[in-house]
Design a protein around this motif. Structure first.
Motif, PDB file in Angstrom:
ATOM      1  N   THR A 194      16.360  19.392 -12.687  1.00  0.00           N
ATOM      2  CA  THR A 194      14.981  19.892 -12.615  1.00  0.00           C
ATOM      3  C   THR A 194      13.991  18.888 -13.172  1.00  0.00           C
ATOM      4  N   GLY A 195      14.473  17.712 -13.602  1.00  0.00           N
ATOM      5  CA  GLY A 195      13.647  16.791 -14.368  1.00  0.00           C
ATOM      6  C   GLY A 195      12.660  15.969 -13.561  1.00  0.00           C
ATOM      7  N   ALA A 196      11.935  15.136 -14.296  1.00  0.00           N
ATOM      8  CA  ALA A 196      10.855  14.335 -13.710  1.00  0.00           C
ATOM      9  C   ALA A 196      11.365  13.178 -12.869  1.00  0.00           C
ATOM     10  N   TYR A 197      12.664  12.859 -12.991  1.00  0.00           N
ATOM     11  CA  TYR A 197      13.206  11.718 -12.252  1.00  0.00           C
ATOM     12  C   TYR A 197      14.494  12.081 -11.524  1.00  0.00           C
ATOM     13  N   LEU A 198      14.635  11.507 -10.329  1.00  0.00           N
ATOM     14  CA  LEU A 198      15.836  11.611  -9.523  1.00  0.00           C
ATOM     15  C   LEU A 198      16.621  10.309  -9.656  1.00  0.00           C
ATOM     16  N   ILE A 199      17.916  10.377  -9.459  1.00  0.00           N
ATOM     17  CA  ILE A 199      18.706   9.160  -9.461  1.00  0.00           C
ATOM     18  C   ILE A 199      18.549   8.481  -8.104  1.00  0.00           C
ATOM     19  N   TYR A 215       8.280  17.614  -9.214  1.00  0.00           N
ATOM     20  CA  TYR A 215       8.520  18.011 -10.598  1.00  0.00           C
ATOM     21  C   TYR A 215       7.511  19.068 -11.030  1.00  0.00           C
ATOM     22  N   TRP A 216       8.006  20.091 -11.723  1.00  0.00           N
ATOM     23  CA  TRP A 216       7.135  21.200 -12.133  1.00  0.00           C
ATOM     24  C   TRP A 216       5.979  20.741 -13.007  1.00  0.00           C
ATOM     25  N   GLY A 217       6.154  19.648 -13.739  1.00  0.00           N
ATOM     26  CA  GLY A 217       5.099  19.145 -14.606  1.00  0.00           C
ATOM     27  C   GLY A 217       4.191  18.128 -13.941  1.00  0.00           C
ATOM     28  N   GLY A 218       4.392  17.914 -12.654  1.00  0.00           N
ATOM     29  CA  GLY A 218       3.607  16.915 -11.937  1.00  0.00           C
ATOM     30  C   GLY A 218       4.360  15.588 -11.864  1.00  0.00           C
ATOM     31  N   GLU A 219       4.237  14.907 -10.760  1.00  0.00           N
ATOM     32  CA  GLU A 219       4.952  13.642 -10.576  1.00  0.00           C
ATOM     33  C   GLU A 219       4.516  12.636 -11.642  1.00  0.00           C
ATOM     34  N   PRO A 220       5.473  12.017 -12.336  1.00  0.00           N
ATOM     35  CA  PRO A 220       5.105  11.060 -13.393  1.00  0.00           C
ATOM     36  C   PRO A 220       4.404   9.827 -12.833  1.00  0.00           C
ATOM     37  N   LYS A 221       3.616   9.176 -13.691  1.00  0.00           N
ATOM     38  CA  LYS A 221       2.840   8.011 -13.273  1.00  0.00           C
ATOM     39  C   LYS A 221       3.727   6.786 -13.028  1.00  0.00           C
ATOM     40  N   TRP A 542      17.774   4.187 -25.767  1.00  0.00           N
ATOM     41  CA  TRP A 542      19.090   4.786 -25.598  1.00  0.00           C
ATOM     42  C   TRP A 542      19.148   6.235 -26.088  1.00  0.00           C
ATOM     43  N   SER A 543      18.090   6.751 -26.703  1.00  0.00           N
ATOM     44  CA  SER A 543      18.027   8.158 -27.103  1.00  0.00           C
ATOM     45  C   SER A 543      17.477   8.943 -25.914  1.00  0.00           C
ATOM     46  N   SER A 544      18.358   9.419 -25.064  1.00  0.00           N
ATOM     47  CA  SER A 544      17.999   9.859 -23.712  1.00  0.00           C
ATOM     48  C   SER A 544      16.923  10.935 -23.664  1.00  0.00           C
ATOM     49  N   LEU A 545      17.048  11.962 -24.499  1.00  0.00           N
ATOM     50  CA  LEU A 545      16.080  13.056 -24.440  1.00  0.00           C
ATOM     51  C   LEU A 545      14.693  12.583 -24.868  1.00  0.00           C
ATOM     52  N   ASP A 546      14.649  11.704 -25.863  1.00  0.00           N
ATOM     53  CA  ASP A 546      13.366  11.142 -26.295  1.00  0.00           C
ATOM     54  C   ASP A 546      12.801  10.200 -25.231  1.00  0.00           C
ATOM     55  N   ALA A 547      13.663   9.356 -24.674  1.00  0.00           N
ATOM     56  CA  ALA A 547      13.213   8.412 -23.645  1.00  0.00           C
ATOM     57  C   ALA A 547      12.613   9.153 -22.456  1.00  0.00           C
ATOM     58  N   ALA A 548      13.198  10.300 -22.107  1.00  0.00           N
ATOM     59  CA  ALA A 548      12.682  11.081 -20.982  1.00  0.00           C
ATOM     60  C   ALA A 548      11.249  11.526 -21.233  1.00  0.00           C
ATOM     61  N   GLU A 549      10.949  11.927 -22.477  1.00  0.00           N
ATOM     62  CA  GLU A 549       9.583  12.323 -22.817  1.00  0.00           C
ATOM     63  C   GLU A 549       8.635  11.119 -22.764  1.00  0.00           C
ATOM     64  N   ILE A 550       9.129   9.982 -23.208  1.00  0.00           N
ATOM     65  CA  ILE A 550       8.299   8.778 -23.194  1.00  0.00           C
ATOM     66  C   ILE A 550       7.994   8.346 -21.770  1.00  0.00           C
ATOM     67  N   PHE A 551       9.005   8.376 -20.904  1.00  0.00           N
ATOM     68  CA  PHE A 551       8.771   8.001 -19.510  1.00  0.00           C
ATOM     69  C   PHE A 551       7.657   8.838 -18.897  1.00  0.00           C
ATOM     70  N   LYS A 552       7.605  10.129 -19.235  1.00  0.00           N
ATOM     71  CA  LYS A 552       6.585  11.011 -18.665  1.00  0.00           C
ATOM     72  C   LYS A 552       5.200  10.719 -19.215  1.00  0.00           C
ATOM     73  N   ARG A 553       5.140  10.144 -20.416  1.00  0.00           N
ATOM     74  CA  ARG A 553       3.842   9.867 -21.052  1.00  0.00           C
ATOM     75  C   ARG A 553       3.261   8.518 -20.637  1.00  0.00           C
ATOM     76  N   LEU A 554       4.102   7.605 -20.203  1.00  0.00           N
ATOM     77  CA  LEU A 554       3.645   6.250 -19.915  1.00  0.00           C
ATOM     78  C   LEU A 554       2.772   6.194 -18.658  1.00  0.00           C
ATOM     79  N   LYS A 555       1.872   5.224 -18.667  1.00  0.00           N
ATOM     80  CA  LYS A 555       1.015   4.960 -17.509  1.00  0.00           C
ATOM     81  C   LYS A 555       1.009   3.464 -17.226  1.00  0.00           C
ATOM     82  N   PRO A 556       1.184   3.063 -15.963  1.00  0.00           N
ATOM     83  CA  PRO A 556       1.061   1.640 -15.631  1.00  0.00           C
ATOM     84  C   PRO A 556      -0.360   1.165 -15.900  1.00  0.00           C
ATOM     85  N   GLN A 557      -0.473  -0.019 -16.447  1.00  0.00           N
ATOM     86  CA  GLN A 557      -1.787  -0.607 -16.679  1.00  0.00           C
ATOM     87  C   GLN A 557      -2.322  -1.141 -15.355  1.00  0.00           C
ATOM     88  N   SER A 558      -3.554  -0.855 -15.082  1.00  0.00           N
ATOM     89  CA  SER A 558      -4.147  -1.302 -13.816  1.00  0.00           C
ATOM     90  C   SER A 558      -4.573  -2.762 -13.924  1.00  0.00           C
TER      91      SER A 558
END
Length: 558
Positions: A194-199, A215-221, A542-558
Motif C-alpha cells: 500500500t506504500g508510496a513506492y512500487l518495486i 498512493y493514498w497520501g499522494g504520489e511522492p515528489k 538502512w533504517s527502512s521505516l524511517d527512510a520511507a518517511e524521508i523519501f516521502k518528504r524529499l523534493k527535487p531541487q529545481s
C-alpha cells in the motif's frame, strides 16, 4: 488511554545508530540532473550483488519495508513525538491495557487494485502469531476485524508496552496473496503493498523504487530511487566525491567538514544504536568456544580503550555506552542505583582483564595469550566485507585485546553470509548494534535482545536475541514490565533493576560504544532532509521505516 501517555512528558531525546557503511558505482547508473525527474541514488551497506527478496519478514530482505509494505503508524524513534498515522488513523487502549482499538484509513487499495481492509491487518498478525520465526515482537494477542475499517487487538494481560511495536513495526501484507506464501521461507520477487513506492527494475547490481501514482497520501515528489550494491564504505565515499551518490550513511574522510569539502552535500549525525561484540553466549543453546565463559566477556569489555577506538575507527563520531544498555544520557533515569558502573570506561583496564580471567582459571602462556584446559583464548569476530569502519574497529580492538592477553581476529564475509551466521548461531563474536526499538524506553532493547523467546538453539534461526541468551529471571521481569503502563516508572524500576544487574553480570553482548550515525546527502539535488529543527525520522538510509518517511518528504531541487 493513548498509546504514548506519559511519554511526551519525558524529555529524553534519542538519535542516531551505528554507522554501517554505504556506497555506489557508476555501472548501475548515477543521478540525473537536478529537477522533477531526478533519481535519488542510495546505498545501504550492501556488499556484493543483491539476491532478490522482498519478503518484509525475511532477515535477508533487500527492500520494500516501509516504502512498499506499510505499518499502521510511524513511530519516530529519533525523538519523543506523536504517532504519525499511516494505514491506521486512530488508536486507543482500554483502561486495563488488554484491548487496543485501531481505526483504519478508508479507501486504501493494494498496488494490484484490491481493497485494503481490516481483514488484512487481522491476517498479518495471525501470520506472526503462528510463525515464531517472524514474530520478533512476541505478539501473543488476538487481532479481530470488527468491520472493514476497525480492528481490535485483545490480550490476556495488560499489554501497554506492546503498542509501539505492534503499531509501528509490523508490515501489513495482503491476505489474498499471502495466504499461499510461506513467510519464513518464500522469496517475494514482485511485492504488492500500500506504500508510496512500487518495486521497479531489479538487477543484482541495483534495484529501483518507482513512485506509486495511486498512493493514498499522494504520489511522492521523488519519482525514482535506485539502491545500488557496492563493495564497501570506500566506494560510498568515492561516490560522494564524484557526486554520484545522493544518500550515504557511513564514514567519509574528514566527515566533520563535509559541507566545506563537498559544497553540494551536507552531513548529519545522530546517536542511538549501541555497538557491541555480540557473543554466541549459551552452552545450553549449543554455543561453543571461549566466549561462552562470562569471565572472557568481562575481560574483553575491560580490555577496550574506547577513546582510542573512537578516534581511529569512527572519527570521534561515537559516544559513551552503558554496560546496562540504558542509552546515555537520555535514559539515565532508568539506570539501576545498584549498578557500580553506569558508563563503560573509556580507557582500558588491563588489571580487571587479568583479574577476570585468572579468577576463572585462565593462565597466560609464553606467547602472552591466556589459555585454559589446553584451549588458547582466541576469538573470531564476524564482519561484513566493505564495512571499513567496523573492520578498522576490529583491528584496533585486536591490538588492545592482544596487549591484555586475548587473541582477536576478524572474519570478513558478504552481508548475506554474515546474516546467516548471526541468525543460525554459527559464530563466536559478531560486531553489530543493538537497536533501541520503536519508543524511547529501554524495555524494547531488553525484550528484543535478552528475551529467551526470541532466541533459538544453534543451527535454528533466531529472532533478535541472536546471542541466544537465556535467563528465567530476566524473562520474568520482562513479563512484569509488559503489564505496566509506560509512564509508571516507580512500579517499573524494580524490574529494570533485575534485568540490568543480570545484563551486566552475564554480558552476552560486550558493550563497545554508542555509534554516531552520520548520513551524507545531496542538498543540491534534494531538499527536505531531517534536521535538528525538524527531526521527523531517524536519518539512516538502512533504517527502512524511517527512510520511507524521508523519501516521502524529499523534493527535487529545481
Amino acid at each position: 488511554m493513548s498509546l504514548l501517555t506519559g511519554m511526551s512528558r519525558r524529555a529524553a531525546t534519542l538519535a542516531g545508530a551505528a554507522a554501517l557503511g554505504l556506497v555506489l558505482t557508476g555501472c548501475s547508473g548515477g543521478t540525473t540532473s537536478a529537477g522533477s525527474e531526478a533519481t535519488l541514488v542510495a546505498y545501504t551497506g550492501q556488499s556484493g550483488d543483491y539476491q532478490i527478496n522482498f519478503n518484509p519478514f525475511s532477515p535477508s530482505r533487500i527492500g520494500g519495508l516501509g516504502a512498499t509494505y506499510e505499518t499502521l503508524f510511524f513511530v519516530n524513534k529519533a525523538k519523543v513525538s506523536d504517532l504519525v498515522p499511516l494505514l491506521g488513523t486512530q488508536q486507543s487502549w482500554n483502561t486495563d491495557g488488554t484491548v487496543l482499538s485501531v481505526t483504519l484509513r478508508d479507501g486504501v487499495t493494494w498496488s494490484d487494485g484490491q481493497p485494503f481492509t481490516a481483514k488484512d491487518v487481522a491476517f498479518t498478525f495471525g501470520l506472526l502469531k503462528s510463525n515464531a520465526a517472524i514474530n520478533n515482537i512476541g505478539f501473543d494477542g488476538t487481532a479481530t476485524a470488527v468491520d472493514d475499517t476497525h480492528v481490535t487487538f485483545t490480550f490476556k494481560a495488560p499489554a501497554f508496552v506492546k503498542g509501539p511495536d505492534l503499531l509501528g513495526t509490523v508490515p501489513i501484507v495482503p491476505e489474498h496473496l499471502w495466504k499461499t506464501i510461506n513467510p519464513t521461507q518464500d522469496v517475494v520477487e514482485k511485492p504488492i503493498g500500500t506504500g508510496a513506492y512500487l518495486i521497479g527494475e531489479f538487477k543484482p547490481q541495483a534495484f529501483t523504487y518507482a513512485a506509486n501514482p495511486k498512493y493514498w497520501g499522494g504520489e511522492p515528489k521523488v519519482k525514482k530511487i535506485r539502491f545500488v550494491a557496492l563493495s564497501g564504505n570506500q566506494a560510498g565515499a568515492d561516490g560522494i566525491a564524484a557526486g554520484t551518490v545522493d544518500w550515504f550513511t557511513g564514514p567519509i574522510p574528514d566527515i566533520k567538514n563535509t559541507k566545506k569539502n563537498f559544497p553540494k552535500y551536507d552531513a548529519y549525525t545522530q546517536w542511538q544504536n549501541q555497538m557491541v561484540l555480540a557473543t554466541c553466549s549459551s552452552v545450553q543453546m549449543g554455543c561453543k568456544g571461549p566466549q561462552t565463559d562470562p569471565a572472557v566477556r568481562h575481560a574483553l569489555y575491560a580490555a577496550l580503550n574506547r577513546t582510542q577506538l573512537n578516534k581511529l575507527a569512527f572519527q570521534d563520531t561515537a559516544s559513551a555506552i552503558s554496560p546496562a544498555f540504558t542509552l546515555t544520557p537520555s535514559q539515565d533515569q532508568f539506570a539501576s542505583a545498584a549498578l557500580t558502573e553506569k558508563v563503560a570506561p573509556m580507557a582500558a583496564e588491563p588489571q580487571k582483564t587479568a583479574q577476570s580471567l585468572e579468577q576463572a582459571g585462565w593462565v597466560k602462556g609464553a606467547d602472552g595469550i591466556y589459555a585454559k584446559g589446553g584451549q588458547r583464548l582466541s576469538l573470531t569476530v564476524e564482519v561484513v566485507t566493505g564495512w571499513t569502519d567496523y573492520i578498522t574497529a576490529i583491528d584496533t580492538m585486536a591490538s588492545q585485546a592482544k596487549a591484555a592477553g586475548i587473541d582477536l581476529q576478524a572474519a570478513q564475509s558478504s552481508w548475506n553470509e554474515w546474516t546467516e551466521k548471526k541468525g543460525s548461531g554459527n559464530f563466536q563474536l559478531v560486531i553489530d548494534s543493538l537497536g533501541q526499538g520503536p519508543a524511547p524506553d529501554p524495555f524494547y532493547l531488553y525484550t528484543y535482545f535478552f528475551d529467551s523467546n526470541t532466541g533459538a538453539k544453534v543451527g535454528k534461526s533466531a529472532g533478535n536475541n541472536f546471542s541466544r541468551y537465556t535467563n528465567p529471571e530476566v524473562d520474568a521481569a520482562l513479563d512484569k514490565l509488559a503489564a505496566l503502563p509506560l509512564d509508571d516508572q516507580a512500579a517499573r524500576q524494580p524490574y529494570f533493576d533485575t534485568i540490568q544487574q543480570a545484563v551486566v553480570r552475564d554480558m552476552p553482548y560486550v558493550p563497545v560504544l554508542t555509534g554516531g550515525t552520520t548520513s551524507v546527502w545531496s542538498t543540491a539535488k534534494f531538499s527536505g532532509w531531517p534536521s535538528d529543527q525538524d527531526l521527523y525520522a531517524f536519518p539512516a538510509v538502512w533504517s527502512s521505516l524511517d527512510a520511507a518517511e524521508i523519501f516521502k518528504r524529499l523534493k527535487p531541487q529545481s
